[in-house]
Every structure is written in C-alpha cells, then in structure tokens.
Design an enzyme around this catalytic site. Structure first.
Site, PDB file in Angstrom:
ATOM      1  N   HIS A  84       0.538  -1.152   0.475  1.00  0.00           N
ATOM      2  CA  HIS A  84      -0.325  -0.212   0.297  1.00  0.00           C
ATOM      3  C   HIS A  84       0.748   1.268  -0.019  1.00  0.00           C
ATOM      4  O   HIS A  84       2.695   1.216   0.209  1.00  0.00           O
ATOM      5  CB  HIS A  84      -0.927   0.041   1.427  1.00  0.00           C
ATOM      6  CG  HIS A  84      -0.384   0.384   2.401  1.00  0.00           C
ATOM      7  ND1 HIS A  84       1.081  -1.161   2.982  1.00  0.00           N
ATOM      8  CD2 HIS A  84       0.189   1.232   3.536  1.00  0.00           C
ATOM      9  CE1 HIS A  84       1.425  -0.598   4.154  1.00  0.00           C
ATOM     10  NE2 HIS A  84       0.745   0.928   4.483  1.00  0.00           N
ATOM     11  N   ASP A 132       0.495   4.912   2.219  1.00  0.00           N
ATOM     12  CA  ASP A 132       0.049   5.985   2.414  1.00  0.00           C
ATOM     13  C   ASP A 132      -0.405   7.250   2.216  1.00  0.00           C
ATOM     14  O   ASP A 132       0.208   8.259   1.428  1.00  0.00           O
ATOM     15  CB  ASP A 132       1.156   6.276   3.834  1.00  0.00           C
ATOM     16  CG  ASP A 132       1.841   4.983   4.180  1.00  0.00           C
ATOM     17  OD1 ASP A 132       0.861   4.023   4.195  1.00  0.00           O
ATOM     18  OD2 ASP A 132       2.652   5.383   5.104  1.00  0.00           O
ATOM     19  N   ARG A 190       7.246  -9.728  15.676  1.00  0.00           N
ATOM     20  CA  ARG A 190       7.782  -7.740  14.580  1.00  0.00           C
ATOM     21  C   ARG A 190       7.331  -6.762  15.631  1.00  0.00           C
ATOM     22  O   ARG A 190       5.963  -6.977  14.776  1.00  0.00           O
ATOM     23  CB  ARG A 190       8.347  -8.024  13.511  1.00  0.00           C
ATOM     24  CG  ARG A 190       8.773  -6.720  12.768  1.00  0.00           C
ATOM     25  CD  ARG A 190       8.984  -6.995  10.973  1.00  0.00           C
ATOM     26  NE  ARG A 190       9.523  -5.681  10.844  1.00  0.00           N
ATOM     27  CZ  ARG A 190       8.840  -4.594  10.478  1.00  0.00           C
ATOM     28  NH1 ARG A 190       7.322  -4.716  10.318  1.00  0.00           N
ATOM     29  NH2 ARG A 190       9.036  -3.590   9.971  1.00  0.00           N
TER      30      ARG A 190
HETATM   31  C1  LIG Z   1      -5.113   8.479   9.015  1.00  0.00           C
HETATM   32  C2  LIG Z   1      -5.376   7.171   8.597  1.00  0.00           C
HETATM   33  C3  LIG Z   1      -4.384   7.160   7.662  1.00  0.00           C
HETATM   34  C4  LIG Z   1      -4.440   5.218   7.511  1.00  0.00           C
HETATM   35  C5  LIG Z   1      -5.580   5.476   7.285  1.00  0.00           C
HETATM   36  C6  LIG Z   1      -6.424   6.680   8.723  1.00  0.00           C
HETATM   37  C7  LIG Z   1      -6.233   5.716  10.083  1.00  0.00           C
HETATM   38  C8  LIG Z   1      -4.309   4.939   9.882  1.00  0.00           C
HETATM   39  C9  LIG Z   1      -4.237   4.540   8.560  1.00  0.00           C
HETATM   40  C10 LIG Z   1      -3.626   3.444   8.221  1.00  0.00           C
HETATM   41  C11 LIG Z   1      -2.433   2.583   8.843  1.00  0.00           C
HETATM   42  C12 LIG Z   1      -2.098   1.777   7.915  1.00  0.00           C
HETATM   43  C13 LIG Z   1      -1.142   1.713   6.908  1.00  0.00           C
HETATM   44  C14 LIG Z   1      -3.053   2.163   5.983  1.00  0.00           C
HETATM   45  C15 LIG Z   1      -3.610   2.387   4.696  1.00  0.00           C
HETATM   46  C16 LIG Z   1      -3.986   2.241   7.005  1.00  0.00           C
HETATM   47  O1  LIG Z   1      -4.775   1.247   6.898  1.00  0.00           O
HETATM   48  O2  LIG Z   1      -4.422   2.457   7.983  1.00  0.00           O
HETATM   49  C17 LIG Z   1      -3.019   3.785   6.344  1.00  0.00           C
HETATM   50  C18 LIG Z   1      -4.091   4.509   6.430  1.00  0.00           C
HETATM   51  C19 LIG Z   1      -4.054   5.601   5.352  1.00  0.00           C
HETATM   52  O3  LIG Z   1      -2.675   5.926   5.017  1.00  0.00           O
HETATM   53  O4  LIG Z   1      -4.691   5.281   3.998  1.00  0.00           O
HETATM   54  O1  LIG Z   2       5.246  -2.441   9.874  1.00  0.00           O
HETATM   55  C1  LIG Z   2       6.135  -1.905   8.770  1.00  0.00           C
HETATM   56  O2  LIG Z   2       6.936  -1.974   9.051  1.00  0.00           O
HETATM   57  C2  LIG Z   2       4.946  -0.861   7.859  1.00  0.00           C
HETATM   58  C3  LIG Z   2       3.593  -0.138   8.344  1.00  0.00           C
HETATM   59  C4  LIG Z   2       2.723   0.372   7.910  1.00  0.00           C
HETATM   60  O3  LIG Z   2       3.557   0.775   6.499  1.00  0.00           O
HETATM   61  C5  LIG Z   2       1.955   0.930   8.181  1.00  0.00           C
HETATM   62  O4  LIG Z   2       1.156   0.831   9.366  1.00  0.00           O
HETATM   63  O5  LIG Z   2       1.498   2.220   7.457  1.00  0.00           O
HETATM   64 FE   LIG Z   3       2.127   2.255   5.781  1.00  0.00          FE
END
Ligand SMILES: C=C1C[C@]23C[C@H]1CC[C@H]2[C@@]12CCC[C@@](C)(C(=O)O1)[C@H]2[C@@H]3C(=O)O
Ligand SMILES: O=C(O)CCC(=O)C(=O)O
Ligand SMILES: [Fe+2]
Length: 363
Positions: free
Chosen positions: A222, A224, A289
């Site tokens: 993915h 961010d 991890r």
């Molecule tokens: C402010 C954010 C950014 C979110 C959604 C929300 C809360 C948590 C973040 C994450 C964290 C893990 C990867 C991701 C892809 C996910 O699924 O949750 C991120 C997402 C994004 O960057 O789109």
């Molecule tokens: O665990 C990791 O190294 C990646 C985590 C991550 O990509 C995320 O939380 O958005």
């Molecule tokens: Fe990420």
C-alpha cells in the site's frame, strides 16, 4: 467546522473483523494463506540498491532528502533528535498492549464505524486473504481506549503516546521543511505548513512469529495517504519498499534510526516529483516484529494541490485540489487507485505517468 478524519474512513469499516489469536497458532490457517507473494529481487550482490540513510545534521541534508524522495520515496534518518529512550518506551508500550489476552484487547476493538482502536489491518477488505498482523490505531486522545485495556494503570501508556506524538510532530515539521526546501519552496510559501492543526494518527503494528512465513503477508502493499510517515521498527526486518526497476527491497532496521515514507499527499503537492512509495511488511518464522507509524498530514480541511511554484504551462498541475479528509475517503473506497481518482490531465499520448504506480502492481 472541520470534517472529522474519522468520518472519512468509514467505508473501511465494512470489514467483517475476524479476530484470531495469531500468537498461539501452530499452523497457518487457510484464511491467512496467500497464494503468491511477489518476491524480492535477487541482487547481483556487488551492487545492491540500498535505501538511503541520511544524517539530518549533514550540511547537505536538503539535497540528500530531495534525491531520496525523487528516486525512492523512502529513506532512513539518523540524528533526528527523537530520544532513543522514547523510541524504546514506545516499543515497550506497544509490546505490552499486544501481549494482553485477546479478550482484553477486544475491549478496545475498533468499532464498526470507528477509526481508533484494536483490529485487523483496515485494508483487509481489499484482499481475499487475511494478514498476519494486528493493529492499534490512535487518533486524538488515547485515554478512552487505554482505560478499557488497563482500568487502573492506563496513564503510563497515555503519557508515552502523548510524548511520542509531540516528538514526532517536531520531526515531521523538520522533514517537511527539508522536503519543501529541496523543491525550492519555503515553509512560508505554504500557509498551513507550520500550523499545529494537523490531526496525525499513530498506528501500532504487531506481527507475531509465523509458522509459515513464505505463505503469509504481514501488511499488504500500500501507499500511505499522508504527506509523510515516520516509522519506528523493532530490530526485526520485514518492511519492504518497492522501487521502480529494482523490485522489493528490504528496509533493514538500524538501531535508533527512523524510516520516512513519502505519502500520497506529498505526491500530489510535488506534482508527482516525489512519488509515494509502495511498501509492505513481511513476517518472520521465529521473531515477533513491531512497528509504530506516525501518519502526518495537513490540517484536515486544507485543500492540497500541486505547489504553484512547480507548475507552469509546460508542467500543468496533474492533480486536482483535495483535502486530507476527502482523500482518506477515496482511499477507503478505491485503495491503491485513490491517487488516479484525483488526477486531472490524462496524458495525451495515452501512456501512463511513469510515477503512476498506484493500482498497477497490487492485488
Ligand atoms: C489517518 C489514517 C491513515 C490510515 C487511515 C487512517 C488511520 C490509519 C492509517 C493506516 C495505517 C496502516 C496503513 C493504512 C493504509 C491503513 O489501512 O491504516 C493507513 C491509512 C492511510 O494512510 O490511508
Ligand atoms: O510495519 C511496517 O514496517 C509497515 C507499517 C505500515 O506500513 C503502516 O503502518 O502504514
Ligand atoms: Fe504504511
């Protein structure tokens, strides 16, 4: 009135959450067995392509950061000013949380319409198989959740979270200033850049040791949705970044260093000059991890669009203005294709933008 970030991400909540206690499983269940994992490159070992490591006190830091953003979208930083003991305390707090019995963790479960709390990877909805990980998302105050997890002893956890967020915010601003500087733009040119209004998220991730790591995925590929993400990983490798022409490259843990990812909003702000990095987390047969991601974005209702200094009639803006809230909604719906939904000028020659990796290599 500000749109609440939590309202933007609701579509993710369609997940039919399936909570298994991964820590006690002796075999990989079918629900978690992935059919194919795109493999890492096999290097000609004399010339490995390594993720840049940048000493933030280096007089050339602006240049180095710019080059890393352009070519990798991910780099590690040292001399970042965040006390090592705070990183250790944060890691210990995360360990303590994930070590709680599953029934206890579920007391702080992410609600069907919520964003914060304990649960499976939010992006699970886009994949046929589940991921070998558990997560805990904190937006705003951690108190409500922490009180459910530790009714009498929640303040230590909350104190660490608050201090961590403060330190990360300082570092994120410094990184923004280096990144903007490398684009020839100052923090003063970007009205919101120095403001405190942003609503960052903390994402704690746990990847228990896995009986069959070659068929499991910790967190699927993915990008961010942030301007930038600052990641602390424990001393167990697993994070991989995708580099055009090279493939999947491991971002090795360096004690005390932090990983910085370019997110989709910086991709937009830089008009595609700094592409957001596709990344994923793999799992390990023997080691547990942990990682902690600080997701940094602009104030939720500020319109983000390509910086005017970077556009002219030869380089028209490639993306239309979008707020972080709006973008999170798109991400929740379209996942890795979200960036293309805000793209304007379709290339006349019919070829995709070289930076447009989103949606192409995933799934
Ligand atoms: C402010 C954010 C950014 C979110 C959604 C929300 C809360 C948590 C973040 C994450 C964290 C893990 C990867 C991701 C892809 C996910 O699924 O949750 C991120 C997402 C994004 O960057 O789109
Ligand atoms: O665990 C990791 O190294 C990646 C985590 C991550 O990509 C995320 O939380 O958005
Ligand atoms: Fe990420």
């Amino acid at each position: 009135m500000h749109t609440r970030l939590s309202d933007s991400i609701k579509p993710y909540s369609m997940i039919n959450q399936k909570h298994l206690d991964l820590n006690s499983m002796k075999e990989l269940p079918d629900s978690h067995a992935w059919l194919s994992l795109d493999e890492s490159p096999s290097y000609d070992s004399s010339t490995p392509d390594l993720v840049p490591v940048i000493n933030l006190n280096d007089p050339n830091a602006v240049k180095l950061v710019g080059h890393a953003c352009k070519t990798w979208g991910v780099f590690q930083v040292t001399n970042h000013g965040v006390p090592i003991n705070l990183l250790q305390e944060m890691e210990a707090a995360g360990r303590k949380l994930f070590a709680l019995p599953i029934q206890q963790k579920l007391k702080a479960a992410r609600s069907p319409n919520g964003v914060s709390g304990y649960g499976v990877a939010r992006i699970s909805t886009f994949f046929p198989k589940l991921m070998w990980s558990e997560g805990f998302t904190i937006i705003g105050s951690p108190y409500d959740h922490a009180r459910k997890l530790w009714p009498n002893r929640y303040s230590l956890f909350c104190d660490v979270i608050e201090e961590y967020k403060q330190e990360m915010n300082k570092l994120a601003q410094r990184l923004m200033s280096l990144m903007l500087g490398s684009l020839g733009v100052s923090m003063d040119d970007v009205k919101w850049a120095g403001t405190q209004g942003s609503c960052p998220a903390l994402q704690l991730n746990s990847y228990p040791a896995c009986p069959d790591p070659d068929r499991a995925m910790g967190l699927a590929a993915h990008t961010d949705s942030t301007l930038l993400t600052i990641l602390h990983q424990n001393n167990t490798s697993g994070l991989q970044a995708h580099k055009e022409g090279t493939g999947w490259v491991t971002v090795p843990p360096i004690p005390g260093a932090l990983v910085v990812n370019v997110g989709d909003l910086l991709h937009i702000l830089s008009n595609g000059l700094y592409p957001s990095v596709l990344h994923r987390a793999m799992v390990n047969r023997t080691r547990h991890r942990f990682s902690v991601a600080y997701l940094y974005g602009p104030p939720s209702n500020v319109q983000i669009s390509p910086l005017s200094k970077l556009t002219d009639h030869i380089h028209p803006p490639l993306y239309r203005p979008v707020t972080w809230s709006e973008y999170l909604g798109k991400k929740a719906k379209h996942f890795n294709k979200a960036l293309s939904t805000v793209r304007v000028c379709a290339p006349l020659n019919g070829f995709a933008d070289a930076n447009e990796h989103n949606g192409v290599r995933v799934g």
